[in-house]
Design a protein around this motif. Structure first.
Motif, mmCIF file in Angstrom:
data_model
loop_
_atom_site.group_PDB
_atom_site.id
_atom_site.type_symbol
_atom_site.label_atom_id
_atom_site.label_comp_id
_atom_site.label_asym_id
_atom_site.label_seq_id
_atom_site.Cartn_x
_atom_site.Cartn_y
_atom_site.Cartn_z
ATOM 1 N N ALA A 1 13.457 -50.582 -102.996
ATOM 2 C CA ALA A 1 14.545 -50.213 -103.911
ATOM 3 C C ALA A 1 14.537 -51.191 -105.077
ATOM 4 O O ALA A 1 14.236 -52.377 -104.893
ATOM 5 N N ASP A 2 14.854 -50.687 -106.260
ATOM 6 C CA ASP A 2 14.777 -51.484 -107.489
ATOM 7 C C ASP A 2 16.153 -52.057 -107.821
ATOM 8 O O ASP A 2 17.067 -51.301 -108.176
ATOM 9 N N PRO A 3 16.331 -53.386 -107.698
ATOM 10 C CA PRO A 3 17.642 -53.962 -108.011
ATOM 11 C C PRO A 3 17.990 -53.854 -109.493
ATOM 12 O O PRO A 3 19.128 -54.121 -109.877
ATOM 13 N N GLY A 4 17.031 -53.420 -110.297
ATOM 14 C CA GLY A 4 17.295 -53.228 -111.720
ATOM 15 C C GLY A 4 17.747 -51.820 -112.047
ATOM 16 O O GLY A 4 18.045 -51.505 -113.205
ATOM 17 N N SER A 5 17.785 -50.926 -111.066
ATOM 18 C CA SER A 5 18.269 -49.576 -111.361
ATOM 19 C C SER A 5 19.050 -48.941 -110.220
ATOM 20 O O SER A 5 19.796 -47.999 -110.451
ATOM 21 N N CYS A 6 18.892 -49.423 -108.991
ATOM 22 C CA CYS A 6 19.640 -48.830 -107.872
ATOM 23 C C CYS A 6 21.005 -49.500 -107.744
ATOM 24 O O CYS A 6 21.137 -50.721 -107.860
ATOM 25 N N ALA A 7 22.011 -48.707 -107.449
ATOM 26 C CA ALA A 7 23.377 -49.217 -107.288
ATOM 27 C C ALA A 7 23.480 -50.096 -106.046
ATOM 28 O O ALA A 7 22.704 -49.957 -105.095
ATOM 29 N N ALA A 8 24.475 -50.981 -106.057
ATOM 30 C CA ALA A 8 24.737 -51.840 -104.903
ATOM 31 C C ALA A 8 24.974 -50.998 -103.648
ATOM 32 O O ALA A 8 24.608 -51.392 -102.539
ATOM 33 N N TRP A 9 25.573 -49.802 -103.839
ATOM 34 C CA TRP A 9 25.848 -48.895 -102.722
ATOM 35 C C TRP A 9 24.582 -48.642 -101.905
ATOM 36 O O TRP A 9 24.604 -48.631 -100.674
ATOM 37 N N ILE A 10 23.461 -48.411 -102.606
ATOM 38 C CA ILE A 10 22.178 -48.145 -101.934
ATOM 39 C C ILE A 10 21.778 -49.348 -101.079
ATOM 40 O O ILE A 10 21.414 -49.207 -99.908
ATOM 41 N N PHE A 11 21.854 -50.535 -101.661
ATOM 42 C CA PHE A 11 21.463 -51.743 -100.930
ATOM 43 C C PHE A 11 22.382 -51.981 -99.738
ATOM 44 O O PHE A 11 21.930 -52.363 -98.661
ATOM 45 N N ASP A 12 23.686 -51.730 -99.928
ATOM 46 C CA ASP A 12 24.640 -51.938 -98.835
ATOM 47 C C ASP A 12 24.312 -51.011 -97.656
ATOM 48 O O ASP A 12 24.276 -51.439 -96.505
ATOM 49 N N ARG A 13 24.066 -49.706 -97.976
ATOM 50 C CA ARG A 13 23.785 -48.745 -96.902
ATOM 51 C C ARG A 13 22.502 -49.109 -96.177
ATOM 52 O O ARG A 13 22.431 -49.065 -94.960
ATOM 53 N N LEU A 14 21.450 -49.484 -96.918
ATOM 54 C CA LEU A 14 20.166 -49.825 -96.305
ATOM 55 C C LEU A 14 20.303 -51.058 -95.419
ATOM 56 O O LEU A 14 19.764 -51.099 -94.310
ATOM 57 N N THR A 15 21.045 -52.053 -95.904
ATOM 58 C CA THR A 15 21.222 -53.285 -95.132
ATOM 59 C C THR A 15 21.996 -53.000 -93.851
ATOM 60 O O THR A 15 21.577 -53.390 -92.751
ATOM 61 N N GLU A 16 23.130 -52.287 -93.987
ATOM 62 C CA GLU A 16 23.935 -51.904 -92.809
ATOM 63 C C GLU A 16 23.109 -51.188 -91.759
ATOM 64 O O GLU A 16 23.257 -51.417 -90.578
ATOM 65 N N ALA A 17 22.225 -50.299 -92.272
ATOM 66 C CA ALA A 17 21.498 -49.429 -91.344
ATOM 67 C C ALA A 17 20.341 -50.166 -90.686
ATOM 68 O O ALA A 17 19.755 -49.676 -89.724
ATOM 69 N N GLY A 18 19.987 -51.337 -91.213
ATOM 70 C CA GLY A 18 18.930 -52.117 -90.564
ATOM 71 C C GLY A 18 17.550 -51.963 -91.176
ATOM 72 O O GLY A 18 16.552 -52.354 -90.572
ATOM 73 N N SER A 19 17.469 -51.406 -92.381
ATOM 74 C CA SER A 19 16.173 -51.332 -93.058
ATOM 75 C C SER A 19 15.747 -52.704 -93.545
ATOM 76 O O SER A 19 16.577 -53.560 -93.830
ATOM 77 N N THR A 20 14.422 -52.897 -93.648
ATOM 78 C CA THR A 20 13.918 -54.038 -94.399
ATOM 79 C C THR A 20 13.790 -53.566 -95.846
ATOM 80 O O THR A 20 13.109 -52.583 -96.118
ATOM 81 N N ILE A 21 14.487 -54.261 -96.759
ATOM 82 C CA ILE A 21 14.462 -53.826 -98.155
ATOM 83 C C ILE A 21 13.383 -54.581 -98.913
ATOM 84 O O ILE A 21 13.310 -55.805 -98.851
ATOM 85 N N ILE A 22 12.520 -53.853 -99.596
ATOM 86 C CA ILE A 22 11.541 -54.472 -100.487
ATOM 87 C C ILE A 22 12.086 -54.316 -101.900
ATOM 88 O O ILE A 22 12.174 -53.209 -102.420
ATOM 89 N N ARG A 23 12.500 -55.433 -102.494
ATOM 90 C CA ARG A 23 13.060 -55.384 -103.849
ATOM 91 C C ARG A 23 11.914 -55.386 -104.839
ATOM 92 O O ARG A 23 11.228 -56.379 -105.005
ATOM 93 N N ALA A 24 11.687 -54.282 -105.481
ATOM 94 C CA ALA A 24 10.550 -54.163 -106.406
ATOM 95 C C ALA A 24 10.896 -53.107 -107.443
ATOM 96 O O ALA A 24 11.777 -52.279 -107.222
ATOM 97 N N PRO A 25 10.198 -53.150 -108.582
ATOM 98 C CA PRO A 25 10.499 -52.167 -109.619
ATOM 99 C C PRO A 25 10.271 -50.734 -109.128
ATOM 100 O O PRO A 25 9.353 -50.482 -108.337
ATOM 101 N N ASP A 26 11.107 -49.827 -109.589
ATOM 102 C CA ASP A 26 10.943 -48.392 -109.394
ATOM 103 C C ASP A 26 9.461 -48.042 -109.617
ATOM 104 O O ASP A 26 8.920 -48.286 -110.698
#
Lengths: 602, 602
Positions: free
Chosen positions: B274-299
């Protein structure tokens, strides 16, 4: 570049044995010392002792059954020659960073040790993440295990430190300390930790002799918001005269007392400024443990040190006249000697040093002279040795990059001269480098502009022909201090520091044809205000060229210069004749007159 | 710029009442919607509804007893006119950032709410720190309290989306998806979250009508490592034809199902980009809650979308010929009409739009036309209104910055023309802007060079005279997509993205004299490879100018141009005559011939 010293396997074995005593299986060996500067004293050159590698940047990672040395592109060949490949895999510092190596080669459960005095907090974070990826751990060691096994380790330097008189520094230390204390108060900081010897030397108007090329005393300091300073320095370096020069607001303690002083700041819940770009992780760890609030901000000496005052600028002009006269005498000698033949690279740089030594206020070289003929000139950080040096031969280009430390200023200058007749290609390339040099030297720019923004001006004439050079265009230079200093820089990579009046930077585009020749034209320039020309209240800035010495006209292709560029070159040469002439004897002056004849009729 | 709409006090009171129902005392109201793009549909323009401010960038912070609106320098005057100063303190977005305001005005114990769909993770972190400093708390709200009190809120757009045929996109969606899936596999990612409608439109070869100036359908998507896509979109936008165009690898769900899909990724322990430069915090919150490993990288769509393929470049050339012919017809009309007098700014831009509408593949404007005479031309983001528009008068400069969306390409062009006789100062300034434009358009540079490095080339002729312009020099442009797109940019501020072949950027230096006139010369250019000229295996790059339209010779001071610059201008005009001529009627062609007469004899 000597061959490797041998004994490397035994050293590695002893290091690994010593590590088990620390509960670690691996160790990180950076080039840096406790001050994170460019040069380290022999007592701190642990990387060279362990691996044999003597370059100015590098890092080794030692693991139980493997070890690797990380160097950048400048040092690939040198490292190959100096380091036993059976002991150390060689990697590129930037392309295969140490973190990746650690993540791949550290085994789960293994502990990688480091000396928290030798890494900065960001580096520790990076290696900690790499160890985590490998399922291992990163651990700060109480003492450096290398020091325990390094039997013939040289003593740390203890050269006398001396006052740097206000006739050269232009501002009393008390005044500098009060200015910074005000800045600390504004940042709501109670104190600032200083670990860069050149910052402390600037602040206290002190110079020293602990390093070969930079006139500093190795030490630490705490600047308090009341403008007083605790200086942590080997007592043997401090004379009564220096203590009197300091006055009562500078309290002197041995370096070993720094930890206790940090603990005291913490116990008093002080807000303490420390620069994560220059302070060791050890400093941050102690402050955190002790309960200080840490303000991560740039070393407060950096900017005022970079912006030279009018006395320092006058000193720089005087030092550059003397240095330019010395270089001109050398170039005059060289033009005759090289024509006769048999001049070798080391003899040439020795001759230049000998001439410089005679100059008033001369204190030493500011970095190891680069003296390269023909293909050696194409090696950007070349250092001549008896094994590598060449004779200056007909048809060669000869590149000499050198500088000196004078009480009133630091110099750094590169000239490239033709021996015999240069080829058309050499003349084309030299003229493009010159066009780039002039474009930067003569540009005007609004207040707020950074060196990164200007970098392309110096490269454009090379880019036009599909050419470029693989180094920065300019670095900051100190006032009888480091020949490389920040925070400003002129380079491709982004740098947010605006160029400010009084900053001294180098202007040094180049061109390098591997195996054939190297070209670089380097002058130092000072950022100056060009009246109130700028719009919207913004000041208009430009550069004043400090370095004076002829640029070899045999390498200039006049039709490639436009009218403005020709005018610049002729004016620069006229100024060199006028300012250097009085410092030269008649034969050298006559040579200079010929060497700087105007290209245009005017 | 209309006056403020009134009712602001009541809206604020209702918002504050609503906030207590959420357990919050304050609220952050950004301009953005869930897609973090430049334009938002009326249904998402909460900031305008609440405060009256209709600018394209801004932020309000509402606290129990105070509120503030943050806008940048472009919008200071507009905000003053639109917003009730009794309700909102007005602050400069960059100089007095919202975080500082929050830290100062939030009271200990107070809770500041935000809509996690409307902020990006970095913004949340910044505001969280500010709340912490104030002794308060930042809290994501379950629903947006503004939506509960906004009674006449427009419905979200549901315009039909359509296939974008491969004759324009140049590459089938299946192929794009497979290319990106390979990249995901390389990054060890199982999926990527896409929330930028233009990225999704590019990936699926889909265009839409949900925004006025950018032909996108508002939607979200998950790209999986097997090259399939889950598309979250209002079903009403998707026709059978579009579904057939997608094929079976694109599964369609309503937008409300995105949360469940993210939860599923987390439950399966997927590694999600997920791109922290374009994805909303909502996306990161849901992914973190759900237990995904988030790779922060450009779209992952950003770079391939930015680098146009040969079909897109051919389309861009064709679209620019059509657009240039329309602009030329307009300029021919204007030269006669303005001489007669009485032409107003809005009538002029209406005329230009009317001419453009006749062009093949025309779909709409790519942004609101800037049509400014005299002092209005000096307002960089001016938008004419009946209250502000001026008549084009003798002695004025007239600046028109406009562009269109064609099926085969997006255009953006600025021309500045003299009405009557320009002053010597206007001609000097225009010629300097032109020199900067030419320097950038004609430069060559090695592979790896960023737009930030080139920015100074366009400013240098202005800097020489102590002048500058306070905006970027160039932005990326899409292919029948956003008229502003990243990741490349030509600007003072550092940008690490190298310019790559196929990227389209604007070249638009300017000069603005407040209260008097504005000058801008803007063409779009495409990065192209100039053979194998570069050294060391590096490619040599340059620009191909796409935009074709005359540059007003009445504003050119020929003696300020050097021979190369004169040659460039004559060649550009010759090419414009050759390529636009066949698309013009005889009178316009005759006007163009006169307007583009060569400056040099050749």
């Amino acid at each position: 570049m000597e061959g490797h010293s041998g004994g490397g396997a035994e050293k590695l074995a002893r290091l690994r044995a010593e590590l088990t005593r620390h509960g670690a299986q691996g160790f990180i060996v950076p080039r840096s010392d406790e001050h994170q500067g460019e040069y380290v004293p022999p007592s701190a050159d642990r990387l060279a002792w362990l691996t044999g590698f003597t370059g100015s940047a590098g890092l080794a990672v030692v693991l139980p059954s493997s070890a690797a040395l990380f160097v950048d592109g400048r040092y690939t060949l040198q490292a190959k020659a100096q380091v036993e490949s059976a002991l150390y895999a060689q990697r590129h510092l930037a392309e295969e960073p140490a973190g990746d190596y650690i993540a791949k080669h550290l085994k789960p459960g293994e502990v990688l040790g480091y000396d928290p005095w030798l890494l900065m907090p960001g580096e520790v974070e990076r290696y900690r993440a790499a160890c985590g990826q490998a399922g291992g751990k990163l651990k700060p060691l109480e003492s450096n295990p290398l020091d325990a096994i390094w039997k013939d380790r040289p003593k740390p330097p203890a050269s006398p430190a001396v006052p740097h008189p206000v006739e050269f520094s232009g501002k009393a230390s008390a005044e500098k300390r009060r200015d910074l204390a005000r800045k600390l108060a504004e940042a709501k900081a109670d104190a600032a930790i200083l670990t860069s010897p050149d910052s402390i030397g600037w602040l206290l108007n002190m110079r020293g002799g602990d390093l070969t090329y930079t006139p500093v005393a190795l030490c630490f300091a705490i600047l308090h918001a009341d403008a007083s300073v605790d200086l942590f320095i080997d007592r043997r370096k401090v004379s009564i005269a220096l203590e009197n020069h300091f006055g009562k607001e500078v309290r002197i303690s041995p370096p070993g007392d720094l930890g206790a002083a940090l603990a005291k700041l913490g116990a008093a819940k002080k807000r303490v400024l420390a620069d994560p770009g220059s302070c060791a992780a050890w400093i941050f760890d102690r402050l955190t443990e002790a309960g200080s609030t840490i303000i991560r901000a740039p070393d407060p000496c950096l900017l005022p040190k970079a912006c030279k005052n009018s006395v320092e600028l006058e000193g720089a002009r005087a030092a550059h006249r003397r240095d330019g006269a010395a270089l001109t005498r050398f170039l005059a000698w060289l033009s005759a000697a090289a024509a006769k033949g048999g001049v070798r690279e080391i003899a040439a740089s020795d001759k230049l040093e000998e001439i410089r030594r005679g100059g008033e206020h001369f204190k030493g070289l500011s970095f190891p002279t680069i003296s390269g003929a023909g293909p050696n000139g194409a090696i950007v950080h070349y250092r001549a040795s008896p094994a590598t040096e060449r004779v200056l031969e007909n048809g060669n280009l000869y590149l000499v990059d050198s500088g000196a430390q004078y009480l009133d200023g630091t110099t750094d200058v590169t000239r490239t001269v033709a021996v015999g007749n240069p080829t058309a290609e050499m003349r084309d390339r030299f003229t493009r480098v010159l066009k780039g040099h002039i474009a930067l030297a003569s540009c005007r720019f609004p207040q707020g502009t950074t060196g990164s923004q200007l970098d392309a001006l110096a490269r454009r004439p090379l880019w036009e022909a599909g050419l470029d050079y693989d180094h920065g265009t300019g670095h900051g230079v100190g006032s009888y201090l480091g020949v490389h200093e920040g925070p400003q820089r002129i380079s491709k990579t982004g740098n947010a520091q605006a160029l400010l009046p009084g900053m001294i930077v180098s202007d040094e585009p180049g061109y390098y044809k591997t195996g054939a020749y190297g070209i670089r034209i380097e002058n130092l320039v000072a950022v100056t205000e060009l009246g109130e020309g700028g719009e919207g209240g913004k000041k208009l800035l430009g550069f004043e060229t400090l370095t004076l010495a002829p640029i070899d006209l045999a390498l200039v292709e006049p039709h490639l210069l436009d009218a403005d560029e020709t005018r610049w070159l002729d004016a620069y040469h006229a100024r060199s004749r006028k300012e250097l002439g009085p410092l030269l004897d008649a034969p050298a002056r006559a040579w200079l007159d010929r060497a700087t004849r105007p290209l245009s009729g005017g």
